[in-house]
Write a protein that holds these residues in place. Structure first.
Motif, short mmCIF file in Angstrom:
data_model
loop_
_atom_site.label_atom_id
_atom_site.label_comp_id
_atom_site.label_asym_id
_atom_site.label_seq_id
_atom_site.Cartn_x
_atom_site.Cartn_y
_atom_site.Cartn_z
N THR A 1 0.85 -1.19 0.00
CA THR A 1 0.00 0.00 0.00
C THR A 1 0.88 1.24 0.00
OG1 THR A 1 -0.07 0.13 2.42
CG2 THR A 1 -1.82 -1.17 1.32
N MET A 2 0.31 2.35 -0.44
CA MET A 2 1.07 3.60 -0.46
C MET A 2 1.45 4.02 0.96
SD MET A 2 -0.97 5.71 -3.43
CE MET A 2 0.11 7.15 -3.37
N ALA A 3 0.50 3.97 1.88
CA ALA A 3 0.78 4.39 3.25
C ALA A 3 1.80 3.47 3.92
CB ALA A 3 -0.51 4.43 4.07
N GLY A 4 1.65 2.17 3.72
CA GLY A 4 2.59 1.22 4.31
C GLY A 4 3.99 1.41 3.77
N LEU A 5 4.09 1.63 2.50
CA LEU A 5 5.38 1.85 1.86
C LEU A 5 6.03 3.13 2.37
CD1 LEU A 5 7.22 0.62 -0.32
CD2 LEU A 5 5.92 1.91 -2.01
N LEU A 6 5.25 4.21 2.43
CA LEU A 6 5.80 5.48 2.90
C LEU A 6 6.18 5.41 4.37
CD1 LEU A 6 6.55 8.37 2.17
CD2 LEU A 6 4.20 9.03 2.74
N GLU A 7 5.37 4.75 5.17
CA GLU A 7 5.69 4.61 6.59
C GLU A 7 6.99 3.84 6.79
OE1 GLU A 7 3.11 4.16 10.57
OE2 GLU A 7 2.60 2.76 8.97
N THR A 8 7.18 2.78 6.02
CA THR A 8 8.43 2.02 6.07
C THR A 8 9.62 2.92 5.73
OG1 THR A 8 7.35 -0.07 5.53
CG2 THR A 8 9.70 0.09 5.03
N ALA A 9 9.48 3.70 4.67
CA ALA A 9 10.57 4.58 4.24
C ALA A 9 10.89 5.64 5.30
CB ALA A 9 10.22 5.24 2.92
N HIS B 1 4.39 13.57 -6.69
CA HIS B 1 3.74 12.98 -7.87
C HIS B 1 2.92 11.76 -7.41
CE1 HIS B 1 7.17 15.14 -9.81
NE2 HIS B 1 6.12 15.61 -10.48
N TRP B 2 1.86 12.07 -6.68
CA TRP B 2 1.05 11.04 -6.01
C TRP B 2 0.35 10.13 -6.99
CZ3 TRP B 2 2.37 10.84 -1.13
CH2 TRP B 2 2.83 11.99 -0.51
N TRP B 3 -0.12 10.67 -8.11
CA TRP B 3 -0.82 9.86 -9.10
C TRP B 3 0.11 8.79 -9.65
CZ3 TRP B 3 -1.16 8.36 -14.21
CH2 TRP B 3 -2.43 7.99 -14.68
N HIS B 4 1.33 9.18 -9.99
CA HIS B 4 2.31 8.22 -10.50
C HIS B 4 2.66 7.19 -9.43
CE1 HIS B 4 6.38 6.82 -11.74
NE2 HIS B 4 5.71 6.65 -12.87
N ALA B 5 2.78 7.62 -8.18
CA ALA B 5 3.07 6.69 -7.09
C ALA B 5 1.97 5.64 -6.98
CB ALA B 5 3.22 7.45 -5.78
N PHE B 6 0.71 6.07 -7.11
CA PHE B 6 -0.42 5.14 -7.07
C PHE B 6 -0.28 4.09 -8.16
CE2 PHE B 6 -4.47 3.56 -8.44
CZ PHE B 6 -5.15 3.28 -7.26
N VAL B 7 0.01 4.52 -9.38
CA VAL B 7 0.15 3.59 -10.50
C VAL B 7 1.31 2.62 -10.26
CG1 VAL B 7 0.66 3.41 -12.98
CG2 VAL B 7 -0.94 5.15 -12.15
N CYS B 8 2.41 3.11 -9.69
CA CYS B 8 3.55 2.23 -9.40
C CYS B 8 3.18 1.17 -8.36
CB CYS B 8 4.74 3.04 -8.89
SG CYS B 8 5.55 4.04 -10.14
N VAL B 9 2.41 1.55 -7.35
CA VAL B 9 2.04 0.61 -6.29
C VAL B 9 0.96 -0.36 -6.75
CG1 VAL B 9 0.97 0.40 -4.00
CG2 VAL B 9 2.76 2.12 -4.40
N TYR B 10 -0.09 0.16 -7.40
CA TYR B 10 -1.25 -0.67 -7.73
C TYR B 10 -1.25 -1.21 -9.16
CZ TYR B 10 -3.15 0.42 -3.20
OH TYR B 10 -3.34 0.51 -1.84
N ASP B 11 -0.35 -0.73 -9.99
CA ASP B 11 -0.18 -1.23 -11.36
C ASP B 11 -1.43 -1.03 -12.24
OD1 ASP B 11 1.48 -2.23 -13.33
OD2 ASP B 11 0.84 -4.30 -13.01
N HIS B 12 -2.18 0.03 -11.95
CA HIS B 12 -3.30 0.44 -12.79
C HIS B 12 -3.66 1.88 -12.43
CE1 HIS B 12 -6.35 0.15 -9.59
NE2 HIS B 12 -5.72 -0.95 -9.23
#
Length: 170
Positions: A25-33, A105-116
């Motif tokens: 998930t975006m939040a999980g990934l960012l929290e890890t970072a 670039h949140w929209w691009h981050a979403f596409v990278c995480v969810y692949d759509h």
């Protein structure tokens, strides 16, 4: 924790590092970072948004937000240069998502995480997100300002992840 093993990439004659498990998930990934970044040894690492995980002429390794994950979660030593394309495709996309979140670039981050692409509802939530403070950072003070700014986005990202996971789950 599992030590990184190398797997030869016979197609490009490169070396891919075995994928480590990062949140989906975006939040999980960012929290890890954020946690990884705050756990870096300040004598061995120097934050620089223009470098991934780069040994330099100085005595420290320059790291960006995704480089913090490479250093801490993946346990890549500071004397080894690493870039996202050295990892599996999935891991590379997640590291790229972190760089996109860093720069707003949140929209691009979403596409990278969810692949759509996001649906309209999720897209409206994504487009409401602002650019994090000090997204181009050098040094610990600017990096800490940036990390604090990113932390403020976690509730909104959790809502985006929840909306996306609700859409996927039957």
């Amino acid at each position: 924790m599992k030590v990184a093993e190398t797997i030869p990439d016979i197609n490009e004659n490169a070396v891919l590092l075995e994928q480590f498990k990062l949140p989906d998930t975006m939040a999980g990934l960012l929290e890890t970072a954020i946690n990884d970044a705050r756990g870096l040894d300040r004598y061995r690492y120097m934050p620089d948004s223009d470098q991934c995980h780069n040994t330099s002429n100085r005595s420290s390794c320059e790291v960006c937000l995704s480089g913090s994950v490479i250093a801490r979660s993946f346990r890549i030593p500071p004397n080894r240069d690493c870039v996202p394309h050295m990892f599996s495709e999935l891991t590379m996309r997640k590291l790229e998502a972190l760089d996109s979140m860093r720069s707003g670039h949140w929209w691009h981050a979403f596409v990278c995480v969810y692949d759509h692409f996001p649906n309209r509802f999720v897209e409206s939530q994504i487009l409401a997100l602002k650019v994090p403070q000090q997204s181009d950072f050098q040094g610990w003070d600017e990096f800490e300002t940036h990390l604090s700014s990113l932390q403020d986005f976690l509730p909104q990202l959790r809502a985006i992840d929840k909306a996306e996971n609700r859409r996927i789950t039957p």
